[in-house]
Design a protein around this motif. Sequence first.
Motif, PDB file in Angstrom:
ATOM      1  N   VAL A 160       0.857  -1.186   0.000  1.00  0.00           N
ATOM      2  CA  VAL A 160       0.000   0.000   0.000  1.00  0.00           C
ATOM      3  C   VAL A 160       0.891   1.232   0.000  1.00  0.00           C
ATOM      4  CG1 VAL A 160      -1.928  -1.129   1.185  1.00  0.00           C
ATOM      5  CG2 VAL A 160      -0.121  -0.007   2.518  1.00  0.00           C
ATOM      6  N   ALA A 161       0.298   2.369  -0.295  1.00  0.00           N
ATOM      7  CA  ALA A 161       1.043   3.629  -0.223  1.00  0.00           C
ATOM      8  C   ALA A 161       1.417   3.911   1.231  1.00  0.00           C
ATOM      9  CB  ALA A 161       0.191   4.762  -0.786  1.00  0.00           C
ATOM     10  N   ALA A 162       2.534   4.583   1.421  1.00  0.00           N
ATOM     11  CA  ALA A 162       3.054   4.816   2.768  1.00  0.00           C
ATOM     12  C   ALA A 162       2.469   6.053   3.435  1.00  0.00           C
ATOM     13  CB  ALA A 162       4.575   4.945   2.715  1.00  0.00           C
ATOM     14  N   ASP A 163       1.508   6.707   2.789  1.00  0.00           N
ATOM     15  CA  ASP A 163       1.015   7.986   3.298  1.00  0.00           C
ATOM     16  C   ASP A 163       0.439   7.893   4.713  1.00  0.00           C
ATOM     17  OD1 ASP A 163       1.762   8.960   0.858  1.00  0.00           O
ATOM     18  OD2 ASP A 163      -0.260   8.944   0.008  1.00  0.00           O
ATOM     19  N   ARG A 164      -0.431   6.904   4.937  1.00  0.00           N
ATOM     20  CA  ARG A 164      -1.068   6.802   6.257  1.00  0.00           C
ATOM     21  C   ARG A 164      -0.040   6.475   7.333  1.00  0.00           C
ATOM     22  NH1 ARG A 164      -6.232   3.421   7.246  1.00  0.00           N
ATOM     23  NH2 ARG A 164      -4.967   1.704   6.429  1.00  0.00           N
ATOM     24  N   ALA A 165       0.876   5.567   7.028  1.00  0.00           N
ATOM     25  CA  ALA A 165       1.904   5.209   8.001  1.00  0.00           C
ATOM     26  C   ALA A 165       2.792   6.413   8.309  1.00  0.00           C
ATOM     27  CB  ALA A 165       2.740   4.044   7.477  1.00  0.00           C
ATOM     28  N   ARG A 166       3.138   7.197   7.259  1.00  0.00           N
ATOM     29  CA  ARG A 166       3.994   8.369   7.462  1.00  0.00           C
ATOM     30  C   ARG A 166       3.288   9.390   8.357  1.00  0.00           C
ATOM     31  NH1 ARG A 166       4.424   9.588   2.650  1.00  0.00           N
ATOM     32  NH2 ARG A 166       6.220   8.224   2.297  1.00  0.00           N
ATOM     33  N   ALA A 167       2.018   9.628   8.096  1.00  0.00           N
ATOM     34  CA  ALA A 167       1.264  10.581   8.909  1.00  0.00           C
ATOM     35  C   ALA A 167       1.187  10.119  10.364  1.00  0.00           C
ATOM     36  CB  ALA A 167      -0.140  10.754   8.329  1.00  0.00           C
ATOM     37  N   HIS A 168       1.040   8.820  10.568  1.00  0.00           N
ATOM     38  CA  HIS A 168       0.947   8.306  11.938  1.00  0.00           C
ATOM     39  C   HIS A 168       2.291   8.400  12.643  1.00  0.00           C
ATOM     40  CE1 HIS A 168      -1.156   6.250  15.121  1.00  0.00           C
ATOM     41  NE2 HIS A 168      -0.179   5.350  15.209  1.00  0.00           N
ATOM     42  N   LEU A 169       3.376   8.156  11.917  1.00  0.00           N
ATOM     43  CA  LEU A 169       4.697   8.314  12.517  1.00  0.00           C
ATOM     44  C   LEU A 169       4.951   9.764  12.920  1.00  0.00           C
ATOM     45  CD1 LEU A 169       6.865   6.022  10.192  1.00  0.00           C
ATOM     46  CD2 LEU A 169       6.255   5.604  12.582  1.00  0.00           C
ATOM     47  N   GLN A 170       4.491  10.691  12.111  1.00  0.00           N
ATOM     48  CA  GLN A 170       4.630  12.105  12.448  1.00  0.00           C
ATOM     49  C   GLN A 170       3.798  12.446  13.685  1.00  0.00           C
ATOM     50  OE1 GLN A 170       3.501  13.890   8.737  1.00  0.00           O
ATOM     51  NE2 GLN A 170       5.535  13.622   7.810  1.00  0.00           N
ATOM     52  N   PHE A 171       2.604  11.862  13.764  1.00  0.00           N
ATOM     53  CA  PHE A 171       1.753  12.058  14.942  1.00  0.00           C
ATOM     54  C   PHE A 171       2.448  11.540  16.202  1.00  0.00           C
ATOM     55  CE2 PHE A 171      -1.176   9.705  17.754  1.00  0.00           C
ATOM     56  CZ  PHE A 171      -1.879  10.765  18.307  1.00  0.00           C
ATOM     57  N   LEU A 172       3.038  10.351  16.115  1.00  0.00           N
ATOM     58  CA  LEU A 172       3.740   9.788  17.263  1.00  0.00           C
ATOM     59  C   LEU A 172       4.941  10.648  17.645  1.00  0.00           C
ATOM     60  CD1 LEU A 172       3.678   5.989  16.295  1.00  0.00           C
ATOM     61  CD2 LEU A 172       2.285   7.126  18.035  1.00  0.00           C
ATOM     62  N   ALA A 173       5.644  11.180  16.633  1.00  0.00           N
ATOM     63  CA  ALA A 173       6.802  12.035  16.899  1.00  0.00           C
ATOM     64  C   ALA A 173       6.387  13.292  17.654  1.00  0.00           C
ATOM     65  CB  ALA A 173       7.506  12.394  15.598  1.00  0.00           C
ATOM     66  N   GLU A 174       5.213  13.829  17.325  1.00  0.00           N
ATOM     67  CA  GLU A 174       4.709  15.016  18.017  1.00  0.00           C
ATOM     68  C   GLU A 174       4.436  14.737  19.488  1.00  0.00           C
ATOM     69  OE1 GLU A 174       1.314  16.061  15.752  1.00  0.00           O
ATOM     70  OE2 GLU A 174       2.458  16.852  14.052  1.00  0.00           O
ATOM     71  N   HIS A 175       4.241  13.453  19.814  1.00  0.00           N
ATOM     72  CA  HIS A 175       4.012  13.053  21.207  1.00  0.00           C
ATOM     73  C   HIS A 175       5.301  12.529  21.852  1.00  0.00           C
ATOM     74  CE1 HIS A 175      -0.151  13.330  19.866  1.00  0.00           C
ATOM     75  NE2 HIS A 175      -0.522  13.302  21.128  1.00  0.00           N
ATOM     76  N   GLY A 176       6.432  12.820  21.213  1.00  0.00           N
ATOM     77  CA  GLY A 176       7.714  12.460  21.789  1.00  0.00           C
ATOM     78  C   GLY A 176       8.171  11.042  21.550  1.00  0.00           C
ATOM     79  N   LEU A 177       7.552  10.348  20.594  1.00  0.00           N
ATOM     80  CA  LEU A 177       7.881   8.952  20.329  1.00  0.00           C
ATOM     81  C   LEU A 177       8.591   8.851  18.984  1.00  0.00           C
ATOM     82  CD1 LEU A 177       4.482   7.506  21.489  1.00  0.00           C
ATOM     83  CD2 LEU A 177       6.584   7.604  22.789  1.00  0.00           C
TER      84      LEU A 177
END
Length: 209
Positions: free
Chosen positions: A47-64
């Motif tokens: 699948v395209a990586a868009d959703r996974a990339r957005a979720h990784l960015q979300f986690l990064a915003e929470h310090g992960l």
Amino acid sequence: MSLSVVRTHGTNGGYVRGCRCEACRKAHREYEAAHRKAKADPDSGYVAADRARAHLQFLAEHGLGVGAVNVATDIIPSIIIGIRNGKRTRLQKRTEKKILAVTPDLALDHALVDAAPTWRRINEMLAAGTPESVILAALDRTGPITRLGRSQVTVRTAALIERLHTKLSPVVPDNVRILAVPPEQRRGRACRRADFSQIEAGHPVTLSA
């Protein structure tokens, strides 16, 4: 029959090239069965990586960051980095599923902390006679216990060991010195018996696994 076919007996490639020997027919049947199974698996394919990339960015915003996601998912860091920085535009469905399943709370359970307090508690329980199997069962792991991190363990591991230590309240013999490091990795039962004989003799030692 061409030489190329002869060289590929027992493979699906040989069947595709026209060979109908029993070995090639068997290989073709197995290939078709595996292909049907893969198509039926909802987690197969890319699948395209868009959703996974957005979720990784979300986690990064929470310090992960990459390390926390790696520990929570067992996805190797280079793949996580590639998805996050956009160099990987596609990924396996099962990889996306693992990433999307990570929440800030779940990732925090897998965050790493100093292992010294955990190893001190483990060594105290071992010195008090707690079987290693009991400690591993509390962690839902198989041995040996020395596979736990030497310098860092997950928050979850630290919490489970602390809970078991509190429950057992191990009493350590006065003649045993407890260190906040992993037990020495020694081989064979003879080594373990030697270690315990040293304890009985009053010599401070670090218990072996």
